[in-house]
Design a protein around this motif. Structure first.
Motif, short mmCIF file in Angstrom:
data_model
loop_
_atom_site.label_atom_id
_atom_site.label_comp_id
_atom_site.label_asym_id
_atom_site.label_seq_id
_atom_site.Cartn_x
_atom_site.Cartn_y
_atom_site.Cartn_z
N GLY A 36 0.87 -1.17 0.00
CA GLY A 36 0.00 0.00 0.00
C GLY A 36 0.90 1.22 0.00
N ASP A 37 0.41 2.35 -0.51
CA ASP A 37 1.27 3.54 -0.48
C ASP A 37 1.32 4.08 0.95
N SER A 38 2.17 5.08 1.18
CA SER A 38 2.41 5.53 2.56
C SER A 38 1.13 6.03 3.22
N GLY A 93 -6.15 2.05 -3.70
CA GLY A 93 -6.98 2.28 -4.87
C GLY A 93 -6.61 1.30 -5.98
N GLY A 94 -7.12 1.59 -7.18
CA GLY A 94 -6.94 0.68 -8.30
C GLY A 94 -5.48 0.38 -8.62
N LYS A 95 -4.63 1.37 -8.47
CA LYS A 95 -3.23 1.15 -8.88
C LYS A 95 -2.51 0.17 -7.96
N ALA A 96 -2.75 0.27 -6.65
CA ALA A 96 -2.12 -0.68 -5.71
C ALA A 96 -2.66 -2.09 -5.95
N LEU A 97 -3.97 -2.19 -6.19
CA LEU A 97 -4.58 -3.51 -6.39
C LEU A 97 -4.08 -4.13 -7.70
N ASP A 98 -3.99 -3.30 -8.74
CA ASP A 98 -3.50 -3.82 -10.02
C ASP A 98 -2.05 -4.28 -9.91
N THR A 99 -1.27 -3.58 -9.12
CA THR A 99 0.13 -3.98 -8.92
C THR A 99 0.19 -5.30 -8.16
N PRO A 115 -9.67 -2.92 -1.04
CA PRO A 115 -9.87 -1.53 -1.47
C PRO A 115 -10.14 -0.64 -0.25
N THR A 116 -9.40 0.46 -0.17
CA THR A 116 -9.63 1.41 0.94
C THR A 116 -10.38 2.63 0.45
N ILE A 117 -10.69 2.66 -0.84
CA ILE A 117 -11.59 3.64 -1.44
C ILE A 117 -12.45 2.87 -2.45
N ALA A 118 -13.70 3.37 -2.66
CA ALA A 118 -14.57 2.70 -3.65
C ALA A 118 -14.49 3.50 -4.94
N SER A 119 -13.27 3.63 -5.47
CA SER A 119 -12.99 4.57 -6.55
C SER A 119 -13.05 3.96 -7.94
N THR A 120 -12.91 2.63 -8.02
CA THR A 120 -12.92 1.96 -9.33
C THR A 120 -13.49 0.55 -9.13
N ASP A 121 -13.62 -0.15 -10.26
CA ASP A 121 -14.06 -1.55 -10.18
C ASP A 121 -12.88 -2.51 -10.34
N ALA A 122 -11.68 -2.01 -10.00
CA ALA A 122 -10.49 -2.86 -10.09
C ALA A 122 -10.46 -4.02 -9.08
N THR A 124 -12.22 -6.52 -8.02
CA THR A 124 -12.69 -7.88 -8.29
C THR A 124 -12.12 -8.50 -9.56
N SER A 125 -11.48 -7.71 -10.42
CA SER A 125 -11.21 -8.22 -11.77
C SER A 125 -9.92 -9.02 -11.86
N SER A 126 -9.79 -9.75 -12.97
CA SER A 126 -8.59 -10.58 -13.19
C SER A 126 -7.70 -9.94 -14.24
N LEU A 127 -7.55 -8.63 -14.14
CA LEU A 127 -6.65 -7.92 -15.06
C LEU A 127 -6.06 -6.72 -14.36
N SER A 128 -4.96 -6.25 -14.91
CA SER A 128 -4.36 -5.01 -14.43
C SER A 128 -4.23 -4.04 -15.58
N ILE A 130 -1.79 -1.32 -16.98
CA ILE A 130 -0.38 -0.97 -16.80
C ILE A 130 -0.11 0.39 -17.45
N TYR A 131 0.60 1.23 -16.70
CA TYR A 131 0.94 2.59 -17.16
C TYR A 131 2.45 2.73 -17.24
N SER A 132 2.87 3.74 -18.02
CA SER A 132 4.29 4.11 -17.99
C SER A 132 4.57 4.74 -16.62
N1 LIG Z 1 -7.87 -3.65 -13.21
C1 LIG Z 1 -9.07 -3.18 -13.40
O1 LIG Z 1 -10.00 -3.93 -13.64
C2 LIG Z 1 -9.29 -1.70 -13.29
C3 LIG Z 1 -10.58 -1.18 -13.34
C4 LIG Z 1 -10.75 0.19 -13.19
C5 LIG Z 1 -9.64 1.02 -12.98
N2 LIG Z 1 -8.40 0.47 -12.94
C6 LIG Z 1 -7.19 1.29 -12.71
O2 LIG Z 1 -7.25 1.83 -11.39
C7 LIG Z 1 -6.46 3.01 -11.36
C8 LIG Z 1 -7.21 4.13 -10.71
O3 LIG Z 1 -7.49 3.80 -9.40
P1 LIG Z 1 -7.87 4.92 -8.30
O4 LIG Z 1 -8.74 5.94 -8.94
O5 LIG Z 1 -8.33 4.19 -7.11
O6 LIG Z 1 -6.50 5.68 -8.04
P2 LIG Z 1 -5.22 5.27 -7.18
O7 LIG Z 1 -5.03 3.83 -7.10
O8 LIG Z 1 -4.12 6.09 -7.73
O9 LIG Z 1 -5.58 5.80 -5.70
C9 LIG Z 1 -5.85 7.16 -5.51
C10 LIG Z 1 -5.34 7.67 -4.19
O10 LIG Z 1 -6.19 7.24 -3.14
C11 LIG Z 1 -5.46 7.29 -1.96
N3 LIG Z 1 -6.20 6.53 -0.94
C12 LIG Z 1 -6.52 5.22 -0.96
N4 LIG Z 1 -7.25 4.90 0.11
C13 LIG Z 1 -7.41 6.02 0.85
C14 LIG Z 1 -8.09 6.33 2.05
N5 LIG Z 1 -8.79 5.40 2.72
N6 LIG Z 1 -8.05 7.60 2.48
C15 LIG Z 1 -7.38 8.55 1.82
N7 LIG Z 1 -6.71 8.33 0.66
C16 LIG Z 1 -6.73 7.06 0.18
C17 LIG Z 1 -4.13 6.71 -2.36
O11 LIG Z 1 -3.12 7.15 -1.50
C18 LIG Z 1 -3.94 7.25 -3.77
O12 LIG Z 1 -3.14 8.39 -3.76
C19 LIG Z 1 -6.08 3.32 -12.79
O13 LIG Z 1 -4.77 2.87 -12.99
C20 LIG Z 1 -7.08 2.49 -13.59
O14 LIG Z 1 -6.62 2.17 -14.87
C21 LIG Z 1 -8.21 -0.86 -13.07
#
Ligand SMILES: NC(=O)c1ccc[n+]([C@@H]2O[C@H](COP(=O)([O-])OP(=O)(O)OC[C@H]3O[C@@H](n4cnc5c(N)ncnc54)[C@H](O)[C@@H]3O)[C@@H](O)[C@H]2O)c1
Ligand SMILES: [Zn+2]
Length: 362
Positions: A36-38, A93-99, A115-122, A124-128, A130-132
């Motif tokens: 997880g990030d800091s 969020g999605g990036k940590a889970l995808d990693t 997931p510690t935020i409900a920010s994406t649908d990453a 549950t999925s079986s894919l990541s 990937i970004y530069s």
């Molecule tokens: N694999 C998939 O199926 C799938 C689906 C949708 C999106 N994605 C990918 O997900 C990524 C986007 O994810 P995201 O929008 O969650 O962004 P993110 O993963 O960058 O997270 C955003 C921020 O949320 C912060 N954060 C997390 N939990 C927190 C909390 N409880 N309180 C405060 N801050 C918190 C993190 O520190 C981070 O800076 C993209 O890379 C996208 O392509 C993947």
């Protein structure tokens, strides 16, 4: 036609669900690497670690560098292999889970999404995705396996900034419009097969829950409280959107999102915020009537989601910039081809029209 439906093995959601992490991971693994990030580690790191250790899961924590890039995946894979851990747990969020998913693909063992935020649908999925290292979309990476466990603590999710929760609503709204477009075009789901009726209906339920509970759930998260609306929308953003997009297929909204990542100015916008603009662009491409599009825009505005390019950070884009976005949205392998037979001019003009319609409803 062959139809398929796949999902994670176990989904757990609720207030203080993190208290069940150890007992649910213990049957899967004796040791775990939690990333997880800091900021995320500050919130859940100590609780997760003590809960896992309390159930006999030997736990190592590693700070995640915030981008789901090949370089970061390789770095954490090496650590997982050196430690020989039996599970990788992604928190954030999605990036940590995808990693975390990519690390599990490389190193083997179990994979847990927390997931510690409900920010994406990453989660549950079986894919990541990937970004530069600079944050430009590179590719999707598909796996044979889904997460073994998805654990969403709604107290943590409601305690996070509401912007993430709103973004998850946009990502989840796209699930319905895209699954429905794929269904009408007889396109493929993410497994390259036909979507089931279940996937189509779950995507519709997802959208209905968002329209019924979205506004009150956002207000609750703004106040940092957990209500049944927050539970409903978390389930829509996380479980239903995840099952819906993967099993139902995605289309133009996400291709427009991927195209927009070409513009550096959009990098501060969340995945869901860019997807929201992609939804309206898709509805324009579909030729939906004015009242329908205005209704979707008005709901977005009510929730505080961006409906113009300027809100995404792109002020007065040049035609050349928009052409670049449109061409990227139409790259080989893009999901737009799943449901649309369109040209770069069509996509550029749909974005211009979406921007214009959005600007009028602000
Ligand atoms: N694999 C998939 O199926 C799938 C689906 C949708 C999106 N994605 C990918 O997900 C990524 C986007 O994810 P995201 O929008 O969650 O962004 P993110 O993963 O960058 O997270 C955003 C921020 O949320 C912060 N954060 C997390 N939990 C927190 C909390 N409880 N309180 C405060 N801050 C918190 C993190 O520190 C981070 O800076 C993209 O890379 C996208 O392509 C993947
Ligand atoms: Zn998405």
């Amino acid at each position: 036609m062959i139809r398929t439906f796949e999902s994670p093995a176990e989904y757990v959601q609720g207030r203080h669900a993190i208290d069940q992490l150890g007992e649910r991971v213990a049957p899967l693994a004796d040791s775990a690497l939690l990333i997880g990030d800091s900021d995320v580690l500050e919130i859940v790191g100590a609780d997760a670690e003590s809960n896992l250790e309390g159930h006999g899961v030997d736990t190592t924590i590693e700070e995640f560098g915030r981008e789901s890039s090949q370089v970061e995946i390789d770095r954490i894979t090496e650590l997982a292999e050196d430690l020989g851990t039996e599970a990788v747990i992604g928190a954030g969020g999605g990036k940590a889970l995808d990693t975390a998913k990519a690390v599990r693909e490389n190193a083997g063992g179990a994979m847990v999404s927390m997931p510690t935020i409900a920010s994406t649908d990453a989660p549950t999925s079986s894919l990541s995705v990937i970004y530069s290292e600079d944050g430009e979309f590179e590719r999707y990476w598909f796996y044979d396996d889904h997460p073994d466990l998805v654990l969403a603590d709604t107290a943590v999710i409601a305690g996070a900034p509401a912007r993430f929760f709103r973004s998850g609503i946009a990502d989840a709204m796209a699930t319905w419009f895209e699954a429905d477009a794929v269904h009408r075009a007889s396109g493929d789901n993410f497994f390259g097969e036909g979507p089931t009726r279940a996937a189509h209906r779950l995507s519709k339920l997802c959208y209905e829950l968002l329209r019924e509970h979205g506004a009150s759930a956002v207000e609750a998260v703004e106040a940092g409280i957990v209500t049944e609306s927050v539970e409903a929308v978390t389930e829509a953003n996380t479980l239903l959107s995840g099952l819906g997009f993967e099993n139902g297929g995605i289309a133009a909204a996400h291709s427009v999102h991927n195209g927009l990542t070409q513009l550096e100015a959009t990098h501060h916008a969340t995945h869901g915020e860019k997807v929201n603009f992609g939804i309206v662009s898709q509805l324009v491409l579909e030729g939906r009537d004015d009242a329908f599009i205005e209704d979707v825009i008005d709901f977005s505005v009510e929730l505080g989601l961006p409906v113009t390019l300027a809100e995404l950070g792109v002020e007065d884009p040049s035609t050349a910039d928009l052409d670049r976005v449109a061409e990227a949205a139409l790259a080989d392998g893009e999901t737009i081809h799943n449901a649309f037979d369109v040209t770069a001019d069509d996509v550029r003009d749909a974005m211009v029209a979406a921007d214009d319609l959005g600007g009028k409803r602000l």
